[in-house]
Design a protein around this motif. Structure first.
Motif, PDB file in Angstrom:
ATOM      1  N   PRO A  39       0.832  -1.204   0.000  1.00 40.35           N
ATOM      2  CA  PRO A  39       0.000   0.000   0.000  1.00 40.35           C
ATOM      3  C   PRO A  39       0.871   1.260   0.000  1.00 40.35           C
ATOM      4  O   PRO A  39       1.894   1.329   0.684  1.00 40.35           O
ATOM      5  N   ALA A  40       0.465   2.252  -0.779  1.00 32.87           N
ATOM      6  CA  ALA A  40       1.231   3.488  -0.899  1.00 32.87           C
ATOM      7  C   ALA A  40       0.695   4.539   0.066  1.00 32.87           C
ATOM      8  O   ALA A  40      -0.512   4.655   0.255  1.00 32.87           O
ATOM      9  N   ASP A  41       1.590   5.300   0.666  1.00 29.11           N
ATOM     10  CA  ASP A  41       1.199   6.443   1.479  1.00 29.11           C
ATOM     11  C   ASP A  41       0.946   7.653   0.602  1.00 29.11           C
ATOM     12  O   ASP A  41       0.130   8.516   0.922  1.00 29.11           O
ATOM     13  N   VAL A  42       1.671   7.733  -0.505  1.00 31.37           N
ATOM     14  CA  VAL A  42       1.551   8.833  -1.452  1.00 31.37           C
ATOM     15  C   VAL A  42       2.157   8.371  -2.777  1.00 31.37           C
ATOM     16  O   VAL A  42       3.030   7.504  -2.792  1.00 31.37           O
ATOM     17  N   GLY A  72      -4.873   5.275  -8.287  1.00 31.07           N
ATOM     18  CA  GLY A  72      -4.583   5.962  -7.027  1.00 31.07           C
ATOM     19  C   GLY A  72      -5.647   6.970  -6.665  1.00 31.07           C
ATOM     20  O   GLY A  72      -6.009   7.125  -5.490  1.00 31.07           O
ATOM     21  N   ILE A  73      -6.185   7.666  -7.660  1.00 36.43           N
ATOM     22  CA  ILE A  73      -7.273   8.616  -7.395  1.00 36.43           C
ATOM     23  C   ILE A  73      -8.463   7.865  -6.807  1.00 36.43           C
ATOM     24  O   ILE A  73      -9.031   8.267  -5.796  1.00 36.43           O
ATOM     25  N   GLY A  74      -8.826   6.761  -7.437  1.00 39.74           N
ATOM     26  CA  GLY A  74      -9.962   5.978  -6.974  1.00 39.74           C
ATOM     27  C   GLY A  74      -9.765   5.355  -5.606  1.00 39.74           C
ATOM     28  O   GLY A  74     -10.724   5.158  -4.863  1.00 39.74           O
ATOM     29  N   LYS A  75      -8.525   5.045  -5.276  1.00 39.73           N
ATOM     30  CA  LYS A  75      -8.221   4.462  -3.967  1.00 39.73           C
ATOM     31  C   LYS A  75      -8.062   5.514  -2.877  1.00 39.73           C
ATOM     32  O   LYS A  75      -7.893   5.174  -1.712  1.00 39.73           O
ATOM     33  N   GLY A  76      -8.079   6.790  -3.269  1.00 39.90           N
ATOM     34  CA  GLY A  76      -7.929   7.861  -2.282  1.00 39.90           C
ATOM     35  C   GLY A  76      -6.495   8.057  -1.816  1.00 39.90           C
ATOM     36  O   GLY A  76      -6.269   8.600  -0.741  1.00 39.90           O
ATOM     37  N   ILE A  77      -5.529   7.612  -2.609  1.00 38.55           N
ATOM     38  CA  ILE A  77      -4.122   7.789  -2.252  1.00 38.55           C
ATOM     39  C   ILE A  77      -3.716   9.213  -2.628  1.00 38.55           C
ATOM     40  O   ILE A  77      -3.972   9.645  -3.754  1.00 38.55           O
ATOM     41  N   PRO A  78      -3.093   9.963  -1.732  1.00 38.82           N
ATOM     42  CA  PRO A  78      -2.630  11.306  -2.095  1.00 38.82           C
ATOM     43  C   PRO A  78      -1.634  11.222  -3.246  1.00 38.82           C
ATOM     44  O   PRO A  78      -0.764  10.351  -3.269  1.00 38.82           O
ATOM     45  N   ILE A  79      -1.772  12.136  -4.208  1.00 39.14           N
ATOM     46  CA  ILE A  79      -0.920  12.114  -5.399  1.00 39.14           C
ATOM     47  C   ILE A  79      -0.345  13.503  -5.658  1.00 39.14           C
ATOM     48  O   ILE A  79      -1.061  14.495  -5.626  1.00 39.14           O
ATOM     49  N   VAL A  80       0.954  13.519  -5.925  1.00 39.12           N
ATOM     50  CA  VAL A  80       1.650  14.728  -6.364  1.00 39.12           C
ATOM     51  C   VAL A  80       2.085  14.477  -7.798  1.00 39.12           C
ATOM     52  O   VAL A  80       2.710  13.461  -8.092  1.00 39.12           O
ATOM     53  N   ALA A  81       1.739  15.399  -8.676  1.00 40.66           N
ATOM     54  CA  ALA A  81       2.189  15.304 -10.070  1.00 40.66           C
ATOM     55  C   ALA A  81       2.930  16.588 -10.410  1.00 40.66           C
ATOM     56  O   ALA A  81       2.510  17.678 -10.022  1.00 40.66           O
ATOM     57  N   MET A 105      -9.857  16.530  -9.170  1.00 40.88           N
ATOM     58  CA  MET A 105      -9.941  15.166  -8.636  1.00 40.88           C
ATOM     59  C   MET A 105      -9.096  14.995  -7.379  1.00 40.88           C
ATOM     60  O   MET A 105      -8.988  13.893  -6.849  1.00 40.88           O
ATOM     61  N   GLY A 106      -8.471  16.083  -6.917  1.00 42.69           N
ATOM     62  CA  GLY A 106      -7.708  16.016  -5.681  1.00 42.69           C
ATOM     63  C   GLY A 106      -6.216  15.815  -5.851  1.00 42.69           C
ATOM     64  O   GLY A 106      -5.496  15.666  -4.861  1.00 42.69           O
ATOM     65  N   VAL A 107      -5.731  15.817  -7.084  1.00 41.46           N
ATOM     66  CA  VAL A 107      -4.298  15.644  -7.331  1.00 41.46           C
ATOM     67  C   VAL A 107      -3.591  16.977  -7.087  1.00 41.46           C
ATOM     68  O   VAL A 107      -4.059  18.026  -7.540  1.00 41.46           O
ATOM     69  N   ALA A 142       2.025  12.934   2.936  1.00 44.49           N
ATOM     70  CA  ALA A 142       2.145  11.673   3.674  1.00 44.49           C
ATOM     71  C   ALA A 142       2.200  11.895   5.177  1.00 44.49           C
ATOM     72  O   ALA A 142       2.197  10.955   5.949  1.00 44.49           O
ATOM     73  N   GLY A 143       2.297  13.165   5.573  1.00 41.49           N
ATOM     74  CA  GLY A 143       2.351  13.473   6.997  1.00 41.49           C
ATOM     75  C   GLY A 143       3.715  13.287   7.609  1.00 41.49           C
ATOM     76  O   GLY A 143       3.859  13.175   8.825  1.00 41.49           O
ATOM     77  N   ALA A 144       4.765  13.277   6.788  1.00 39.92           N
ATOM     78  CA  ALA A 144       6.125  13.086   7.310  1.00 39.92           C
ATOM     79  C   ALA A 144       6.667  14.358   7.898  1.00 39.92           C
ATOM     80  O   ALA A 144       6.214  15.436   7.707  1.00 39.92           O
TER      81      ALA A 144
END
Length: 144
Positions: A39-42, A72-81, A105-107, A142-144
């Motif tokens: 599982p990805a954090d981001v 990743g969008i559908g899974k709600g994983i935070p994404i940086v592009a 879409m939250g990206v 990711a909250g780091a």
């Protein structure tokens, strides 16, 4: 649940072009494959090309990396592009529309001030790509 059709040679049912006969049976089964990735954090999608940004925004997942980002969008994983495109490409209206769609879409799209600023064609310097901006944004998400 998906319907699974099974075709089996059976004498006397549904003749084929070769003269064989097939019986058709149908059943409903859950087709489930385990996710092989941890599982990805981001997700960081960088450098994102003109084609990748537009394909992703339009949901065209013909390349694996675009599919991962779309999922990743559908899974709600935070994404940086962060794109890497020249100033000629961004004149095409679809690019700005794609950036806007992905943001909606939250990206987190790092493009323009505070992100990647396009160069004139032929003047890019790969060593100057601002990786630190993408990595800093990913750490923040990711909250780091």
């Amino acid at each position: 649940m998906a319907e699974v059709l099974t075709l089996q040679p059976t004498p006397g049912v549904l003749p084929t072009a070769r003269g064989d006969h097939l019986s058709v049976t149908s059943s409903t089964q859950a087709l489930v494959w385990p996710d092989v990735w941890p599982p990805a954090d981001v997700i960081v999608f960088a450098p994102a090309t003109f084609n990748s940004v537009n394909s992703w925004a339009l949901g065209l997942t013909h390349h694996f990396v675009v599919g991962v980002a779309a999922e990743g969008i559908g899974k709600g994983i935070p994404i940086v592009a962060m794109p890497c495109v020249n100033a000629a490409y961004v004149q095409h209206h679809q690019f700005e529309e794609s950036v806007a769609k992905l943001r909606a879409m939250g990206v987190t799209v790092l493009y323009g001030d505070g992100g990647f600023v396009p160069n004139r064609p032929g003047t890019g310097k790969p060593a100057d790509y601002p990786w630190h901006r993408a990595l800093d944004a990913a750490a923040a998400l990711a909250g780091a």
